[in-house]
Design a protein around this motif. Structure first.
Motif, short mmCIF file in Angstrom:
data_model
loop_
_atom_site.label_atom_id
_atom_site.label_comp_id
_atom_site.label_asym_id
_atom_site.label_seq_id
_atom_site.Cartn_x
_atom_site.Cartn_y
_atom_site.Cartn_z
N SER A 64 0.77 -1.19 0.03
CA SER A 64 0.07 -0.01 0.05
C SER A 64 0.89 1.32 -0.18
O SER A 64 0.39 2.27 -0.75
CB SER A 64 -0.99 -0.17 1.13
N THR A 65 1.83 1.31 0.58
CA THR A 65 3.09 2.36 0.60
C THR A 65 3.39 2.57 -0.72
O THR A 65 3.51 3.66 -1.07
CB THR A 65 4.21 2.11 1.60
N ALA A 66 4.00 1.31 -1.63
CA ALA A 66 4.28 1.53 -2.82
C ALA A 66 3.32 2.21 -3.69
O ALA A 66 3.45 2.91 -4.63
CB ALA A 66 4.63 0.25 -3.48
N TYR A 67 2.06 1.52 -3.58
CA TYR A 67 0.97 2.29 -4.30
C TYR A 67 0.57 3.70 -4.11
O TYR A 67 0.59 4.50 -5.02
CB TYR A 67 -0.46 1.31 -4.11
N LEU A 68 0.85 4.32 -2.80
CA LEU A 68 0.60 5.53 -2.52
C LEU A 68 1.64 6.27 -2.88
O LEU A 68 1.51 7.61 -3.23
CB LEU A 68 0.23 5.60 -0.93
N GLU A 69 2.88 5.77 -3.00
CA GLU A 69 4.09 6.67 -3.45
C GLU A 69 4.14 6.51 -5.02
O GLU A 69 5.12 7.20 -5.56
CB GLU A 69 5.36 6.24 -2.73
N GLY A 70 3.24 5.80 -5.73
CA GLY A 70 3.11 5.83 -6.82
C GLY A 70 4.33 5.01 -7.63
O GLY A 70 4.83 5.20 -8.79
N ILE A 71 4.91 4.06 -6.89
CA ILE A 71 6.16 3.09 -7.39
C ILE A 71 5.51 2.12 -8.33
O ILE A 71 4.55 1.42 -7.82
CB ILE A 71 6.76 2.68 -6.29
#
Lengths: 207, 97
Positions: A64-71
């Motif tokens: 979810s962190t990767a998703y929110l950071e747009g990675i």
């Protein structure tokens, strides 16, 4: 490399969250039993499923962190210490958890414990997914061998759930061929743990 | 792959506790000889387990004249119920407790 589309990350996170919650429920059930009965097998099941729960929940947080950071999905390994640490915890804890489960199944049968792991000794550093597949395959074999009425009852359901989780990890190995394999893998993982949750529900009703 | 046969069925401490408690529960108030017969233990081992069970609050010891009797407590009843529950749980994973 054909990574799964970005829109799949929230779904993937949901699957990991669900799986983590079921693993936590199994762990707490075993802990409750251990507090009464003081049987080492129950303590091992508690520890193994607690580690799995932490692994799945950390993976959900990482994705979810990767998703929110747009990675992008296929570049998560290359971005940031937090993301790398998240994946390291997921694989590390999963391997220790499945290893502990295998030890619990095989502690009275040393030959059985050693045999399924033998092929992996041949690799100097097998990929983490391969180690998990090896451990899960050995768990499925040990579980099926110990079934009293093969393929039936709650024992059959637990065997089936481990088998589905095993197949899901095998499919993840081939995700680069077609991302539909990745979707199927996640679906199987969810069904596998849903079965485990159903087993807990049935046992709860039996008591 | 052939699983080797176990020579003698292993009984964990929890199972021995449950066997003793069930023997007492069936009888209401049980004498040591009855528990000895039902739990399949030597006298020495049974004596140690009975002290353990008393100290854990699972059994109470009473004296009726010269007779020593054991009675199960509420906590002991709960232990049996939890043991049955965990036996089914471990069985689902193909494990013995």
């Amino acid at each position: 490399m054909l990574p799964p589309p970005r829109w799949f990350i929230p779904l993937d996170t949901t699957v990991q969250l669900f799986t983590g919650i079921v693993a936590l429920a199994v762990a707490l059930y075993a802990l409750r039993g251990y507090r009464w009965v003081k049987e080492p097998s129950l303590n091992n099941i508690f520890m193994a499923f607690l580690l799995l729960a932490v692994a799945f929940l950390v993976d959900a947080l990482t994705m979810s962190t990767a998703y929110l950071e747009g990675i992008p999905f296929d570049q998560t390994f290359d971005h940031g210490t937090f993301i790398q640490l998240g994946f390291a915890v997921y694989y590390g804890f999963s391997i220790v958890a499945y290893g502990l489960l295998l030890y619990t199944y095989c502690r009275r049968y040393s030959v059985m414990a050693a045999a399924p792991m033998a092929p992996f000794v041949m690799f100097n550093s097998p990929p983490l997914e391969i180690i998990i597949i090896g451990l899960l395959a050995a768990i499925v074999i040990a579980q099926v061998l110990r079934e009293r009425t093969p393929g039936r009852g709650v024992q059959g359901l637990v065997s089936l759930s481990f088998l589905l989780v095993l197949v899901s990890h095998v499919l993840i190995l081939f995700e680069s061929a077609d991302y539909l394999l990745y979707f199927s893998a996640k679906g199987m993982q969810m069904v596998g743990f849903a079965l485990m949750g159903f087993v807990l529900y049935r046992l709860g009703r039996m008591a | 792959m052939k699983v080797p046969q176990e020579k003698q069925k292993y009984r964990s401490k929890g199972r021995i506790f449950a066997d003793i408690l069930k023997a007492v529960q069936d009888e209401g108030k049980a004498r040591t000889t009855h528990i000895l017969y039902k739990s399949n233990l030597s006298h020495d081992r049974l004596s140690k387990y009975l002290i353990n069970l008393e100290e854990s609050g699972l059994l109470v010891r009473t004296e009726d004249g010269e007779k020593v009797l054991y009675e199960i407590t509420d906590k002991g009843q709960r232990f049996i119920a939890e043991f049955k529950r965990m036996e089914a749980f471990a069985d689902a994973f193909g494990l013995d407790i």
